[in-house]
Design a protein around this motif. Structure first.
Motif, PDB file in Angstrom:
ATOM      1  N   LEU A   1       0.844  -1.191   0.000  1.00 44.61           N
ATOM      2  CA  LEU A   1       0.000   0.000   0.000  1.00 44.61           C
ATOM      3  C   LEU A   1       0.878   1.238   0.000  1.00 44.61           C
ATOM      4  CD1 LEU A   1      -2.561  -1.004   2.761  1.00 44.61           C
ATOM      5  CD2 LEU A   1      -2.977  -0.892   0.297  1.00 44.61           C
ATOM      6  N   ALA A   2       0.393   2.303  -0.609  1.00 47.66           N
ATOM      7  CA  ALA A   2       1.118   3.572  -0.548  1.00 47.66           C
ATOM      8  C   ALA A   2       1.215   4.009   0.911  1.00 47.66           C
ATOM      9  CB  ALA A   2       0.392   4.623  -1.379  1.00 47.66           C
ATOM     10  N   SER A   3       0.114   3.849   1.643  1.00 49.45           N
ATOM     11  CA  SER A   3       0.076   4.279   3.048  1.00 49.45           C
ATOM     12  C   SER A   3       1.220   3.644   3.841  1.00 49.45           C
ATOM     13  CB  SER A   3      -1.277   3.898   3.667  1.00 49.45           C
ATOM     14  OG  SER A   3      -1.527   2.521   3.492  1.00 49.45           O
ATOM     15  N   ALA A   4       1.359   2.337   3.721  1.00 47.60           N
ATOM     16  CA  ALA A   4       2.404   1.634   4.477  1.00 47.60           C
ATOM     17  C   ALA A   4       3.792   1.931   3.906  1.00 47.60           C
ATOM     18  CB  ALA A   4       2.138   0.129   4.446  1.00 47.60           C
ATOM     19  N   SER A   5       3.871   2.121   2.578  1.00 50.16           N
ATOM     20  CA  SER A   5       5.174   2.375   1.949  1.00 50.16           C
ATOM     21  C   SER A   5       5.794   3.673   2.468  1.00 50.16           C
ATOM     22  CB  SER A   5       5.035   2.451   0.424  1.00 50.16           C
ATOM     23  OG  SER A   5       4.485   1.259  -0.065  1.00 50.16           O
ATOM     24  N   PHE A   6       4.969   4.692   2.697  1.00 48.27           N
ATOM     25  CA  PHE A   6       5.491   5.949   3.268  1.00 48.27           C
ATOM     26  C   PHE A   6       6.201   5.663   4.590  1.00 48.27           C
ATOM     27  CE2 PHE A   6       2.056   8.119   0.773  1.00 48.27           C
ATOM     28  CZ  PHE A   6       2.882   8.951   0.047  1.00 48.27           C
ATOM     29  N   SER A   7       5.559   4.900   5.462  1.00 55.93           N
ATOM     30  CA  SER A   7       6.149   4.601   6.778  1.00 55.93           C
ATOM     31  C   SER A   7       7.402   3.754   6.625  1.00 55.93           C
ATOM     32  CB  SER A   7       5.156   3.826   7.652  1.00 55.93           C
ATOM     33  OG  SER A   7       4.108   4.656   8.013  1.00 55.93           O
ATOM     34  N   GLN A   8       7.327   2.760   5.758  1.00 57.59           N
ATOM     35  CA  GLN A   8       8.478   1.853   5.598  1.00 57.59           C
ATOM     36  C   GLN A   8       9.721   2.602   5.122  1.00 57.59           C
ATOM     37  OE1 GLN A   8       7.079  -1.166   2.905  1.00 57.59           O
ATOM     38  NE2 GLN A   8       5.719  -2.098   4.422  1.00 57.59           N
ATOM     39  N   GLY A   9       9.542   3.482   4.132  1.00 49.89           N
ATOM     40  CA  GLY A   9      10.684   4.229   3.596  1.00 49.89           C
ATOM     41  C   GLY A   9      11.315   5.114   4.661  1.00 49.89           C
ATOM     42  N   ARG A  10      10.465   5.759   5.428  1.00 53.05           N
ATOM     43  CA  ARG A  10      10.969   6.654   6.486  1.00 53.05           C
ATOM     44  C   ARG A  10      11.698   5.843   7.554  1.00 53.05           C
ATOM     45  NH1 ARG A  10      10.002   8.677  11.357  1.00 53.05           N
ATOM     46  NH2 ARG A  10       8.273   7.289  11.823  1.00 53.05           N
ATOM     47  N   LEU A  11      11.094   4.723   7.949  1.00 61.48           N
ATOM     48  CA  LEU A  11      11.730   3.905   8.984  1.00 61.48           C
ATOM     49  C   LEU A  11      13.043   3.306   8.498  1.00 61.48           C
ATOM     50  CD1 LEU A  11       8.613   2.207  10.572  1.00 61.48           C
ATOM     51  CD2 LEU A  11      10.060   3.992  11.541  1.00 61.48           C
ATOM     52  N   ALA A  12      13.099   2.965   7.212  1.00 60.22           N
ATOM     53  CA  ALA A  12      14.359   2.442   6.663  1.00 60.22           C
ATOM     54  C   ALA A  12      15.460   3.489   6.863  1.00 60.22           C
ATOM     55  CB  ALA A  12      14.194   2.098   5.188  1.00 60.22           C
ATOM     56  N   ALA A  13      15.127   4.768   6.604  1.00 63.79           N
ATOM     57  CA  ALA A  13      16.125   5.847   6.783  1.00 63.79           C
ATOM     58  C   ALA A  13      16.540   5.931   8.252  1.00 63.79           C
ATOM     59  CB  ALA A  13      15.558   7.181   6.314  1.00 63.79           C
ATOM     60  N   CYS A  14      15.569   5.888   9.159  1.00 60.55           N
ATOM     61  CA  CYS A  14      15.892   5.951  10.596  1.00 60.55           C
ATOM     62  C   CYS A  14      16.822   4.808  10.976  1.00 60.55           C
ATOM     63  CB  CYS A  14      14.619   5.855  11.445  1.00 60.55           C
ATOM     64  SG  CYS A  14      13.507   7.235  11.215  1.00 60.55           S
ATOM     65  N   ASN A  15      16.505   3.624  10.501  1.00 59.95           N
ATOM     66  CA  ASN A  15      17.302   2.448  10.880  1.00 59.95           C
ATOM     67  C   ASN A  15      18.713   2.486  10.283  1.00 59.95           C
ATOM     68  OD1 ASN A  15      15.225   1.380  12.454  1.00 59.95           O
ATOM     69  ND2 ASN A  15      14.250   0.482  10.656  1.00 59.95           N
ATOM     70  N   MET A  16      18.816   2.934   9.039  1.00 66.46           N
ATOM     71  CA  MET A  16      20.146   3.044   8.408  1.00 66.46           C
ATOM     72  C   MET A  16      21.071   3.934   9.238  1.00 66.46           C
ATOM     73  SD  MET A  16      19.227   4.095   4.545  1.00 66.46           S
ATOM     74  CE  MET A  16      18.182   3.076   3.559  1.00 66.46           C
ATOM     75  N   PHE A  17      20.496   5.085   9.628  1.00 63.57           N
ATOM     76  CA  PHE A  17      21.345   6.102  10.248  1.00 63.57           C
ATOM     77  C   PHE A  17      21.284   6.069  11.770  1.00 63.57           C
ATOM     78  CE2 PHE A  17      20.228   7.819   5.976  1.00 63.57           C
ATOM     79  CZ  PHE A  17      21.475   7.570   5.410  1.00 63.57           C
ATOM     80  N   GLY A  18      20.748   4.990  12.311  1.00 66.39           N
ATOM     81  CA  GLY A  18      20.785   4.765  13.759  1.00 66.39           C
ATOM     82  C   GLY A  18      19.957   5.748  14.558  1.00 66.39           C
ATOM     83  N   ILE A  19      18.870   6.266  13.944  1.00 69.47           N
ATOM     84  CA  ILE A  19      17.985   7.182  14.675  1.00 69.47           C
ATOM     85  C   ILE A  19      16.836   6.349  15.250  1.00 69.47           C
ATOM     86  CG2 ILE A  19      16.554   9.274  14.510  1.00 69.47           C
ATOM     87  CD1 ILE A  19      19.376   9.881  13.480  1.00 69.47           C
ATOM     88  N   PRO A  20      16.625   6.406  16.569  1.00 69.62           N
ATOM     89  CA  PRO A  20      15.573   5.564  17.147  1.00 69.62           C
ATOM     90  C   PRO A  20      14.207   5.889  16.545  1.00 69.62           C
ATOM     91  CG  PRO A  20      16.852   6.692  18.858  1.00 69.62           C
ATOM     92  CD  PRO A  20      17.292   7.258  17.554  1.00 69.62           C
ATOM     93  N   ALA A  21      13.456   4.859  16.243  1.00 68.30           N
ATOM     94  CA  ALA A  21      12.120   5.071  15.659  1.00 68.30           C
ATOM     95  C   ALA A  21      11.228   3.916  16.060  1.00 68.30           C
ATOM     96  CB  ALA A  21      12.230   5.129  14.135  1.00 68.30           C
ATOM     97  N   LEU A  22       9.942   4.189  16.102  1.00 68.96           N
ATOM     98  CA  LEU A  22       8.990   3.114  16.398  1.00 68.96           C
ATOM     99  C   LEU A  22       8.810   2.263  15.154  1.00 68.96           C
ATOM    100  CD1 LEU A  22       6.276   5.237  18.231  1.00 68.96           C
ATOM    101  CD2 LEU A  22       7.988   3.741  19.281  1.00 68.96           C
ATOM    102  N   GLU A  23       8.436   1.001  15.351  1.00 67.00           N
ATOM    103  CA  GLU A  23       8.158   0.147  14.190  1.00 67.00           C
ATOM    104  C   GLU A  23       6.772   0.472  13.639  1.00 67.00           C
ATOM    105  OE1 GLU A  23       8.464  -3.886  15.393  1.00 67.00           O
ATOM    106  OE2 GLU A  23      10.584  -3.701  15.859  1.00 67.00           O
ATOM    107  N   VAL A  24       6.501   0.002  12.408  1.00 63.02           N
ATOM    108  CA  VAL A  24       5.134   0.142  11.885  1.00 63.02           C
ATOM    109  C   VAL A  24       4.245  -0.710  12.792  1.00 63.02           C
ATOM    110  CG1 VAL A  24       3.606  -0.270   9.919  1.00 63.02           C
ATOM    111  CG2 VAL A  24       5.983   0.366   9.512  1.00 63.02           C
ATOM    112  N   PRO A  25       3.171  -0.127  13.356  1.00 61.65           N
ATOM    113  CA  PRO A  25       2.324  -0.934  14.254  1.00 61.65           C
ATOM    114  C   PRO A  25       1.707  -2.125  13.524  1.00 61.65           C
ATOM    115  CG  PRO A  25       1.603   1.375  14.148  1.00 61.65           C
ATOM    116  CD  PRO A  25       2.651   1.204  13.114  1.00 61.65           C
TER     117      PRO A  25
END
Ligand SMILES: Cc1cc2nc3c(=O)[nH]c(=O)nc-3n(C[C@H](O)[C@H](O)[C@H](O)COP(=O)(O)OP(=O)(O)OC[C@H]3O[C@@H](n4cnc5c(N)ncnc54)[C@H](O)[C@@H]3O)c2cc1C
Ligand SMILES: NC(=O)c1ccc[n+]([C@@H]2O[C@H](COP(=O)([O-])OP(=O)(O)OC[C@H]3O[C@@H](n4cnc5c(N)ncnc54)[C@H](O)[C@@H]3O)[C@@H](O)[C@H]2O)c1
Length: 485
Positions: free
Chosen positions: A326-350
């Motif tokens: 889904l586009a909706s979930a893809s927005f979250s996934q892309g953002r979280l991928a960036a957080c995880n790459m650069f070691g910025i703490p982030a919540l997972e997709v619920p």
């Protein structure tokens, strides 16, 4: 080793766009590689979410006009409205959204390379430009978010004239009198109701015994009733044999048989056929093996919860990793991928995300259906509100709808929300918030909400649910007081 970029993002759909924006906000240098010659935004803006929804909104407006003010000229919408106008409306929105994506990337100093990207190794991407030249870029991280493309039918060919697919339906030059949709996913149901709203006689042919099986059974019943009312004919358990244009009779013939029971060949005469048989991940030509990227049996890229593939420097997000696509979930996934790459703490997709089906009217749900909750052995009660009892629905002439709450009978915790009706995809978010904060249905009774709004359905459904638990209304006071203590 120094690289040209902190991250190279292959694909500019919602996953790629949000990864680029988040990376840039982290002061990281990002490059987006996009193979489309003219447009950014992928399926999201160009062939999927945005254009199909823009077309839907135009069809809905026409339907509403007809429903509210009658058809005084006694003409069907396809005789009164030009498809060209609908398409132009869709095109303007598509261009507008494209400009926004482009400008956002420019403002955030994200570079864009136009051309087809492929992996060379864990840190290197080669881009073949539209002029035939090749550029090579390196980065500490790579995000693969190349999306998906339509599965082709086995039994016949798409000619993009009489027999259409996801893309060519968006270029149709007239509103058809008859349309046969092959497929039974969300897309099929959305287009079926969109064209029915324009006066087209729609038949849906589904290869499965049932469809949209994730819906709560009462929502499905409402949908089927709506199909009956609108003359949308759904045939399930169907095997397509052939689809062909018959020039002599000037119509398209769909030959099919039922998979069980009477299996005699049937021929359906139609004007156009729309094939929406699902989508597959875009991995051809990416050279995933150069970085030993693992894929599953259906060719989706395998990632962990942080969207990292089995290669440490390479992440993947969006349709290319599979469910929920889904586009909706893809927005979250892309953002979280960036957080995880650069070691910025982030919540997972619920775990609980809402699903919105942009049929006319809309359908949306989050959490457990009544049946699922009961199968899990939970003591559940439901509360219902019918749109015909909501003042706003009367005012907007959208009285066909239901909102259903599924909740724990002992503590009123909200477990699921299921809506069929106007604005369902928007309305769901109120229930989603209450669920995310572990709230219970008394929220909808104890809080003042704007009036008149369709959100009143939550209040009515909550009262209905509480009534059901306490059978007689006399115990309200205790329940409401309990919560205040
Ligand atoms: C008709 C339709 C309606 C939809 N409606 C909705 C909806 O209402 N709500 C919703 O949430 N979702 C909807 N979806 C799903 C949604 O569009 C997708 O889930 C979403 O676009 C996936 O995003 P993505 O970033 O993974 O990929 P995409 O949006 O597909 O973008 C991928 C991009 O990568 C590019 N690309 C591919 N390979 C390469 C390569 N090798 N090099 C460079 N570039 C490459 C492509 O050109 C494309 O631009 C709909 C889909 C369809 C088809
Ligand atoms: N509102 C939304 O969120 C929204 C809207 C549209 C699409 N999408 C997403 O886009 C993607 C594609 O959606 P979709 O509905 O096109 O695909 P899908 O994969 O969900 O459904 C395709 C359906 O068509 C059936 N089918 C396939 N071949 C057939 C044949 N030959 N004869 C009859 N039936 C056949 C399949 O059994 C399947 O049920 C999905 O990921 C979906 O979630 C989302």
């Amino acid at each position: 080793m120094s690289h040209n970029y902190d991250v190279i993002i292959i694909g500019s759909g919602p996953a790629g766009f949000s990864c680029a924006m988040q990376s840039s906000k982290f002061d990281k240098k990002a490059l987006v590689v996009e193979s489309h010659k003219d447009y950014l935004g992928g399926t999201w803006i160009n062939t999927g979410t945005v254009p199909s929804k823009a077309l839907r909104e135009a069809a809905k407006t026409i339907l509403e006009f007809n429903d509210q003010f009658g058809d005084h000229e006694n003409k069907k919408p396809y005789e009164r409205f030009r498809m060209a106008d609908l398409l132009q409306y869709k095109q303007e929105i598509l261009e507008k959204e494209n400009r926004k994506v482009k400008n956002d990337l420019i403002k955030n100093e994200v570079d864009v390379a136009r051309g087809f990207g492929k992996l060379v190794d864990e840190h290197t991407v080669e881009v073949e430009t539209h002029f035939g030249s090749t550029e090579t870029y390196t980065a500490e991280y790579i995000l693969v978010c190349t999306g998906s493309n339509p599965v082709q039918p086995k039994e016949f060919e798409i000619d993009n004239d009489k027999i259409l697919d996801y893309k060519s339906i968006l270029e149709l030059t007239h509103i058809p009198r008859r349309l046969t949709v092959i497929g039974s996913g969300v897309n099929a149901i959305e287009y079926a109701t969109t064209f029915a709203a324009l006066g087209t006689r729609v038949t849906v042919l589904a290869d499965s015994e049932d469809y949209l099986t994730f819906l709560d059974h009462e929502i499905k019943e409402q949908l089927e009733q709506h199909f009956n009312d609108k003359g949308i004919n759904i045939k399930t358990d169907v095997a397509i044999q052939d689809v062909e244009f018959n020039a002599l009779r000037n119509h398209t013939e769909v030959k099919f048989n039922k998979k069980s029971g009477d299996q005699r060949l049937q021929v359906l005469e139609t004007e156009h056929v729309l094939f929406l048989g699902g989508r597959k991940p875009n991995i051809d030509g990416l050279n995933l093996k150069a970085a030993q990227i693992e894929t599953d049996d259906n060719n989706f890229i395998v990632t962990d919860d942080s969207f990292k593939t089995n290669t440490d420097s390479i992440y993947a997000a969006g349709d290319v990793i599979g469910f929920p696509r889904l586009a909706s979930a893809s927005f979250s996934q892309g953002r979280l991928a960036a957080c995880n790459m650069f070691g910025i703490p982030a919540l997972e997709v619920p775990d609980q995300i809402p699903y919105g089906i942009y049929a006319i009217p809309e359908i949306s749900n989050i959490g457990l259906t009544e049946k699922q909750a009961k199968e899990m052995g939970m003591d559940v009660t439901v509360g219902r509100a019918y749109f015909e009892n909501i003042a706003k629905a009367d005012m907007t002439n959208h009285t066909n709808g239901i909102l259903k709450l599924v909740f724990n009978s002992n503590n009123f915790k909200l477990l699921g929300v299921h809506i069929f009706g106007d604005e369902a995809a928007n309305l769901i978010h109120l229930g989603q918030s209450v669920m995310a904060y572990d709230g219970d249905i008394r929220y909808f009774i104890n809080h003042v909400m704007n009036y008149p709004t369709l959100s009143e359905a939550y209040r009515i459904a909550a009262f209905n649910g509480v009534n059901r638990v306490y059978k007689a209304g006399v115990k309200y006071k205790n329940i409401l007081e309990d919560q205040e203590q």
